[in-house]
Design an enzyme around this catalytic site. Structure first.
Site, PDB file in Angstrom:
ATOM      1  N   SER A 101      -4.954  -1.167   3.673  1.00 36.03           N
ATOM      2  CA  SER A 101      -6.067  -0.971   2.492  1.00 36.03           C
ATOM      3  C   SER A 101      -5.687   0.360   1.708  1.00 36.03           C
ATOM      4  CB  SER A 101      -7.383  -0.899   3.284  1.00 36.03           C
ATOM      5  OG  SER A 101      -7.559   0.282   3.845  1.00 36.03           O
ATOM      6  N   LYS A 153     -16.651   3.050   4.519  1.00 35.52           N
ATOM      7  CA  LYS A 153     -15.747   3.501   3.426  1.00 35.52           C
ATOM      8  C   LYS A 153     -16.579   4.194   2.297  1.00 35.52           C
ATOM      9  CE  LYS A 153     -11.611   1.082   4.240  1.00 35.52           C
ATOM     10  NZ  LYS A 153     -10.779  -0.044   3.748  1.00 35.52           N
TER      11      LYS A 153
END
Ligand code: ADP
Length: 811
Positions: A681, A724
């Site tokens: 990611s 996140k």
């Protein structure tokens, strides 16, 4: 050469037979005359006061010996005395005179006469040095034999020491010490004194060896006898003492018998235990073996063979208990209520095993104990962390010293009922070694077909585990042995968001710790902003374990303050936290003070929640090498390569020299180098940092991004958005760039993050770059917030909005 003096003369003498003994010259002996011929010969000699020839029979017990049964060498002797014994036999005392070698026997009317050569050999000077040496050796050999043979008196030794004649010494010792008559005969047959004494020495040595060996055997026999006697004596003593104390072996046997009879258990177990008890009673009281048997009986008696608790089937009540103990955890609660419903409808359905998987501190253990409470079952925890031996699960055979049942049966014994809820804690921490695989033993425990008759090595009897409810816990799927995983229904417990943590703290942890520390609502209060301070700066964790610890610490300090001062109450605000818990332990990653070239805020997802993860790129003159540092995993390294290839294809579009991959070295780094990082990611982050470094365009400091990148520049979906975005919010970020495909996940993220962040969906890398990169010239102009001001402002927003959100709860 020794010199000899020899004397020889021919003689004819009446023969007297010796049975079992031999006569020697110059030695007196007494013996019984055993046969008629000898009797007549002795009488004839006594009458004429003359000599006889004493000759030994070759075999012992031969009282009717013919001349051919006699040796050919004998002793000329004089009869000193003859005694008639009451039973009619004749006993003679004779003194030897010299050796004689027989030539022939002749029969007269009453006895035999032998024609013989009578011969005496004497050493000149007694054999000199050799004679002396031989004599000394003979004396020391004699001493050894006398030492072992108490029957030979010290007088003989003394007398022997007084003889200074080689031949005579040999004759004297042979006559008095040698036991076997053929040994004596051997000495007699040596006319030469040296040979005689040497022969005697050899025989004495042989005798000494035999005697030594005999003595060893005797000593061992004596020792063994002594030990047996001692043991017997001690055992008898113990018996008497036990009787005095009133707890003798008999009463022990009776006591065990009555306990076995009274305890409810399967009849075959009962019978076998009774037999074992009888066996133990027959053993010496207090013996190790009897103790092993009694220990086994004790442990079997403690097992809940037939004891049960009744399940609570009132679902509404169970739900109430579950809800009261834990916030959230809806999935687990729901599953348990389903389980109860099924149990009500189909009581015999078995083998439903739950496995709670989640990071530490998210309530796996405590929800399990709450489930037991809700179902009215006993709760036992079996810790599997570090178990690597099959015997840990299934026990050691009882014959091993200090052997014990395995953990499962020990847990049953602790539960006291045979249908407890057994928590198999940390099932992912099982290991295996050479002593068998513990997971295969566990498999048997969990398998409905096999656990009806689970056999522990120590217990030995089959035990029914099928009524137990098993719940396992694990931190992650990876460590769970596959066959076990297949058998269980997995329920995942998620990382708590900040909001959830605050709720749990307010509803459960604070009241729990206050009660434990004797604090009341009136005397103690923690404000919401203080809680936020603790969550953000004193704990970094997926669950709430450390949070609970810090709250406990606050309660302790408050209790002390209440006792020590006049104060009626203590209120802890965010400003007091430092006073009570010390300086902030954690400083979360913050955004930079300036827009920078080649440095981008990425977002990562870890076991502890989300993290802001910066990526830095440096471009140096070189030859096209790509270097990555910062403990990047394989997947992340691949992302770096994809980013470089992608930037090559975008070079013309962004004004980057198209040969940069040949003339420049590229260094990609993720700070906090010691912390391992991995996953795809960070693809967009690396690409952005690369383009920024190669173009010299700064990256906006208040933007963070996450997304996988494809070679064609597509931004692909990622996981862990909830964590996140929370990390981005905490770090002071304003705008988050996320893959377009992740937009639908925004519904699930923490409201705090949703309300305070701007989300930009990105489909292509160009979307990301146009948001993140500033024009080269506008670096300073676009900066709206000063470096010092930003963190403060962000902190204010952050605490205010949490308080606002918390206060709306329940409406
Ligand atoms: P785990 O077994 O997952 O490591 P624990 O069960 O030991 O975690 O939980 C740690 C502490 O947090 C316990 O005191 C537990 O009661 C509390 N706790 C965790 N989750 C919750 C929740 N959802 N509601 C109430 N208390 C919770």
């Amino acid at each position: 050469m020794p010199e000899y003096i020899e004397k020889a003369e021919n003689l004819s003498l009446p023969v007297v037979m010796l049975e079992g003994t031999v006569a020697f010259p110059s030695v007196k002996i007494s013996f019984e005359v055993v046969d008629e011929n000898s009797l007549a010969a002795a009488k004839a000699a006594a009458d004429t006061n003359s000599f006889v020839l004493l000759v030994a029979a070759k075999e012992i017990g031969n009282t009717e010996a013919a001349p051919e049964d006699l040796y050919k060498i004998g002793t000329v002797a004089k009869i000193k005395q003859s005694l008639k014994t009451p039973d009619g036999t004749l006993r003679l005392i004779v003194e030897g005179y010299s050796r004689a070698s027989i030539l022939q026997y002749r029969q007269t009317d009453d006895y035999y006469v032998a024609d013989a050569i009578c011969k005496t050999v004497v050493l000149k000077d007694n054999g000199g040095v050799k004679g002396e040496a031989l004599m000394r050796e003979a004396i020391s050999a004699l001493e050894e034999v006398v030492h072992f043979l108490p029957a030979v008196s010290q007088d003989i030794l003394l007398a022997a020491k007084g003889i200074y004649n080689v031949g005579l010494l040999a004759d004297f010792i042979a006559s008095n010490v040698l036991i076997k008559h053929d040994d004596k005969q051997m000495v007699l047959e040596c006319f030469d004194p040296f040979t005689r004494l040497e022969t005697l020495l050899m025989l004495l040595e042989k005798e000494a060896v035999i005697l030594r060996c005999e003595s060893d055997i005797q000593r061992q026999v004596r020792e063994r006898l002594n030990k047996n006697q001692k043991d017997f004596y001690l055992r008898e003593q113990i018996k008497v003492i036990q009787e005095e104390l009133g707890d003798d072996a008999d009463s022990e046997e009776k006591e065990y018998k009555s306990r076995i009879v009274k305890t409810k258990m399967p009849s075959e177990v009962k019978e076998k235990l009774l037999k074992e008890n009888e066996k133990a009673a027959k053993m010496p009281f207090g013996s190790a073996e009897a103790n092993v048997i009694r220990n086994h009986i004790d442990i079997c008696l403690e097992l809940p063979w037939e004891k049960k608790t009744n399940d609570r089937v009132d679902i509404a009540k169970a739900k109430k208990i579950l809800d009261a103990d834990h916030d959230g955890l809806e999935k687990v609660k729901e599953r348990i209520l389903e389980f109860l419903a099924v149990k009500q409808l189909a009581p015999d359905l078995k083998n439903q095993i739950l496995c709670l998987v989640g990071p530490p501190g998210v309530g796996k253990t405590s929800i399990a104990s709450s489930i037991a409470h809700a179902m009215n079952r006993k709760y036992v925890r079996v810790s599997l962390g570090g178990v690597r031996d099959e015997a840990d699960i299934r026990g050691h055979r009882k014959t091993y010293v200090a052997s014990m049942p395995g953990r499962i049966m020990t847990a049953m014994s602790r539960a006291g009922v045979n249908n407890p809820l057994i928590l198999l804690d940390e099932i992912d921490k099982l290991t295996r070694d050479a002593h068998g695989d513990p997971s295969s033993a566990l498999l048997e425990v969990l398998d409905a077909e096999q656990n009806k008759s689970f056999r522990d090595h120590f217990i030995e009897f089959p035990f029914d585990l099928s009524d137990c409810l098993f719940i396992a816990t694990a931190n992650s799927y990876e460590g769970i042995p596959r066959p076990l995983l297949d058998r269980m229904e997995v329920i995942e417990l998620k990382i708590y968001t900040k909001r959830e943590k605050l709720e749990i703290a307010k509803n459960h942890l604070i009241p729990k710790q206050m009660k434990r520390h004797g604090l009341t609502k009136r005397s103690f209060k923690i404000t919401d902003d203080a809680l936020v301070e603790i969550v953000d700066f004193y704990t970094r964790e997926a669950g709430v374990r450390n949070l609970e610890r810090e709250i406990a610490s606050l309660c302790r300090k408050a209790a002390k303050a209440l006792v020590e001062t006049e104060k009626k109450s203590v209120t802890v605000t965010s400003k007091d936290v430092e006073k009570y818990l010390g300086v902030r332990k954690l400083l979360p990653e913050r955004i930079s003070d300036e827009n920078e070239v080649g440095a981008v805020n990425g977002l990562a997802y870890t076991e502890l929640g989300g993290d802001m993860l910066k990526i830095e790129v440096a471009i140096l003159d070189g030859t096209g090498k790509i270097e990555t540092t910062g403990s990047l995993g394989d997947v992340m390294q691949e992302s770096a390569k994809i980013a470089v290839s992608l930037v090559r294809s975008l070079a013309a579009e962004y004004g980057i020299p198209t040969d940069f991959y040949k003339t420049k070295d590229i260094h990609i780094h993720a700070p906090q180098g010691a912390v391992p990082k991995d996953g795809p990611s960070a693809g967009v982050t690396m690409t952005t940092a690369l383009v920024s470094a190669l173009t010299g365009r700064p990256v906006r400091r208040d933007i963070a991004m996450t997304g996988e990148i494809s070679l064609r520049g597509n931004v692909l979906a990622i996981g862990g958005l909830k964590e996140k975005t929370m990390a981005a919010y905490t770090a002071g970020v304003k705008k988050v760039l996320i893959p377009e495909a992740n937009m639908r996940d925004l519904a699930e993220i923490d409201p705090l993050a949703r309300e305070n962040l701007v989300f930009v969906p990105c489909r292509k890398i160009s979307d990301v770059l146009s948001e993140a990169l500033l024009p080269t010239t506008e670096t300073k102009a676009r900066e709206t917030l000063t470096a010092e001001k930003l963190p403060q402002i962000s902190n204010e927003i952050h605490t205010n909005s949490i308080t606002a959100n918390l206060s709306t709860k329940g409406r």
